[in-house]
Design an enzyme around this catalytic site. Sequence first.
Site, PDB file in Angstrom:
ATOM      1  N   VAL A   1       0.829  -1.205   0.000  1.00  0.00           N
ATOM      2  CA  VAL A   1       0.000   0.000   0.000  1.00  0.00           C
ATOM      3  C   VAL A   1       0.861   1.252   0.000  1.00  0.00           C
ATOM      4  O   VAL A   1       0.630   2.190  -0.774  1.00  0.00           O
ATOM      5  CB  VAL A   1      -0.947  -0.002   1.216  1.00  0.00           C
ATOM      6  CG1 VAL A   1      -1.763   1.290   1.259  1.00  0.00           C
ATOM      7  CG2 VAL A   1      -1.881  -1.206   1.166  1.00  0.00           C
ATOM      8  N   GLY A   2       1.869   1.292   0.866  1.00  0.00           N
ATOM      9  CA  GLY A   2       2.725   2.466   0.940  1.00  0.00           C
ATOM     10  C   GLY A   2       3.402   2.776  -0.378  1.00  0.00           C
ATOM     11  O   GLY A   2       3.515   3.950  -0.781  1.00  0.00           O
ATOM     12  N   SER A   3       3.856   1.743  -1.090  1.00  0.00           N
ATOM     13  CA  SER A   3       4.503   1.951  -2.385  1.00  0.00           C
ATOM     14  C   SER A   3       3.544   2.589  -3.382  1.00  0.00           C
ATOM     15  O   SER A   3       3.927   3.477  -4.161  1.00  0.00           O
ATOM     16  CB  SER A   3       5.007   0.614  -2.937  1.00  0.00           C
ATOM     17  OG  SER A   3       5.991   0.061  -2.093  1.00  0.00           O
TER      18      SER A   3
ATOM     19  N   VAL B   1      -6.436  20.261  -4.305  1.00  0.00           N
ATOM     20  CA  VAL B   1      -6.246  20.742  -2.935  1.00  0.00           C
ATOM     21  C   VAL B   1      -6.183  22.260  -2.880  1.00  0.00           C
ATOM     22  O   VAL B   1      -6.740  22.885  -1.961  1.00  0.00           O
ATOM     23  CB  VAL B   1      -4.955  20.127  -2.340  1.00  0.00           C
ATOM     24  CG1 VAL B   1      -4.586  20.794  -1.017  1.00  0.00           C
ATOM     25  CG2 VAL B   1      -5.134  18.627  -2.141  1.00  0.00           C
TER      26      VAL B   1
ATOM     27  N   ILE C   1     -13.456   0.453  -1.357  1.00  0.00           N
ATOM     28  CA  ILE C   1     -14.900   0.683  -1.270  1.00  0.00           C
ATOM     29  C   ILE C   1     -15.184   1.833  -0.309  1.00  0.00           C
ATOM     30  O   ILE C   1     -14.803   1.780   0.860  1.00  0.00           O
ATOM     31  CB  ILE C   1     -15.630  -0.578  -0.786  1.00  0.00           C
ATOM     32  CG1 ILE C   1     -15.338  -1.751  -1.717  1.00  0.00           C
ATOM     33  CG2 ILE C   1     -17.121  -0.334  -0.689  1.00  0.00           C
ATOM     34  CD1 ILE C   1     -15.874  -3.069  -1.208  1.00  0.00           C
TER      35      ILE C   1
ATOM     36  N   GLY D   1      -1.155 -15.516  -3.714  1.00  0.00           N
ATOM     37  CA  GLY D   1      -0.923 -14.262  -3.004  1.00  0.00           C
ATOM     38  C   GLY D   1      -2.142 -13.682  -2.322  1.00  0.00           C
ATOM     39  O   GLY D   1      -2.084 -12.567  -1.779  1.00  0.00           O
TER      40      GLY D   1
ATOM     41  N   LYS E   1     -12.753  -4.896  11.512  1.00  0.00           N
ATOM     42  CA  LYS E   1     -13.521  -4.037  10.605  1.00  0.00           C
ATOM     43  C   LYS E   1     -14.969  -3.905  11.075  1.00  0.00           C
ATOM     44  O   LYS E   1     -15.568  -2.822  10.971  1.00  0.00           O
ATOM     45  CB  LYS E   1     -13.458  -4.603   9.193  1.00  0.00           C
ATOM     46  CG  LYS E   1     -12.058  -4.575   8.606  1.00  0.00           C
ATOM     47  CD  LYS E   1     -11.959  -5.362   7.302  1.00  0.00           C
ATOM     48  CE  LYS E   1     -10.553  -5.347   6.754  1.00  0.00           C
ATOM     49  NZ  LYS E   1     -10.389  -6.191   5.544  1.00  0.00           N
TER      50      LYS E   1
ATOM     51  N   GLY F   1      -5.556  -5.053  -1.589  1.00  0.00           N
ATOM     52  CA  GLY F   1      -4.601  -4.844  -2.673  1.00  0.00           C
ATOM     53  C   GLY F   1      -3.961  -3.471  -2.563  1.00  0.00           C
ATOM     54  O   GLY F   1      -4.553  -2.532  -2.026  1.00  0.00           O
TER      55      GLY F   1
END
EC number: 1.1.1.3
Length: 458
Positions: free
Chosen positions: A33-35, A52, A153, A204, A222, A332
């Site tokens: 996610v960070g990438s 922004v 979502i 994966g 969650k 993902g």
Amino acid sequence: MPEVSVPAVNDVVPGQWGPDRPIGVAVLGMGNVGSEVVRILREHAEDLQARVGAPVTLRGVAVRNLDRDRGLPAELLTTDAEGLVARPDVDVVVEVIGGIDPARALILAALNAGKSVVTANKALLADYTGELAAAAERSRADLYFEAAVAGAIPVVRPLIQSLSGDRVNRVVGIVNGTTNFILSAMDETGADYGETLAEATRLGYAEADPTADVEGYDAAAKAAILASLAFHTRVTAADVFRQGISTITSEDLETASAVNCAVKLLAICERVPAGPGEPGPAEGGKERVSVRVYPALIPRKHPLATVSGAFNAVVVEAENAGRLMFYGQGAGGAPTASAVLGDLVMAARNKFFGGRAPGESVYAALPIAPMGDTPTRYHVNLKVEDRPGVLARVAGKFAEHGVSISTVRQEGHDDRARLVVVTHLATESALAETVAALAGMESVTSVTSVLRLEGTEE
């Protein structure tokens, strides 16, 4: 009446940020996610600035190992996450490390310093939202977490904002892609749980240690977040009844298919009536909140039954809006990063224009209903001796414990038979007592499975 002059958006004078003072962003963690967050920040800098009102600039990325080639200038990488958060040119901190520590300390440090925080950390939020929200309130900072539930979502913001004027009665969904992939594959191929888990790992979809997913911990975290938002009540992961899918067999899937149902791991959050002896809403008392995660049968015609593979879906039932369904990729790198960037744009715009994100709303403070008091329909699979009178004795055990039978299906085989009993609504405690009594019967070889039945009108 005198005319009132309302400034146009373009006339709004920004604070300390503008073309010469970008809004600085620190990213903590550079996994999948960070990438993707870093990639989008860099590739779409012009679009983000236009949305922004000021440039949004990556100040640094905290990583564990500086030796890996991450495709970034060396000066942007650091192992000193605390130092990066404390930098005066950092205005928004994006936390995608995961886990409790050190994420909790880093987020608190950022909020206490008045920096906005965007996080995808459901495990942390499920237990520490109150602490984090209090820190954000004290320093008038923003705390955003759309990516913590169901990836791309958009379900968190609708609960906080779009439905803030409505009354939400129920939230039910498939919020874990790994378990949904496994159950969908078992349903389609007839393979057993172990085979399908191995395939999910190879592709994966499942981690090397899949416990958090397959035992329902991820979904429970969650569910706690969704229930807190929907019912204005602080709910933690410890309040969520949890069962995973590791005991689901191919036979369970076959039985479900025979009654035109699918098996899904559901997160269910709903308002339920006050308990016995408690004053109900009409008498000035409070409702309760039931939050639970477990595998359940749902009719094939139910919209959640069609959600296959690693996709997620959440159905929200509100008093006036009715039933709303949110569907899409629940995990993902890129999908989750999309939700993170949406929050980042909101936080950056608030910095530029002087706004604030909605704070925590727990005014209702509804009590949590024990699982034993929660009524559900059940699908009970028994192996019994195939001789006269067994069915009547089995039905008698259900009646003794106050569990009403809806349907019974019997399949004979040699001197053994299989009974599939579907109940009307019954409490967890009553069903547990019934199953214990059945297991002690001489004519019952085994109680092979007990699955809940959801998504019916009864």
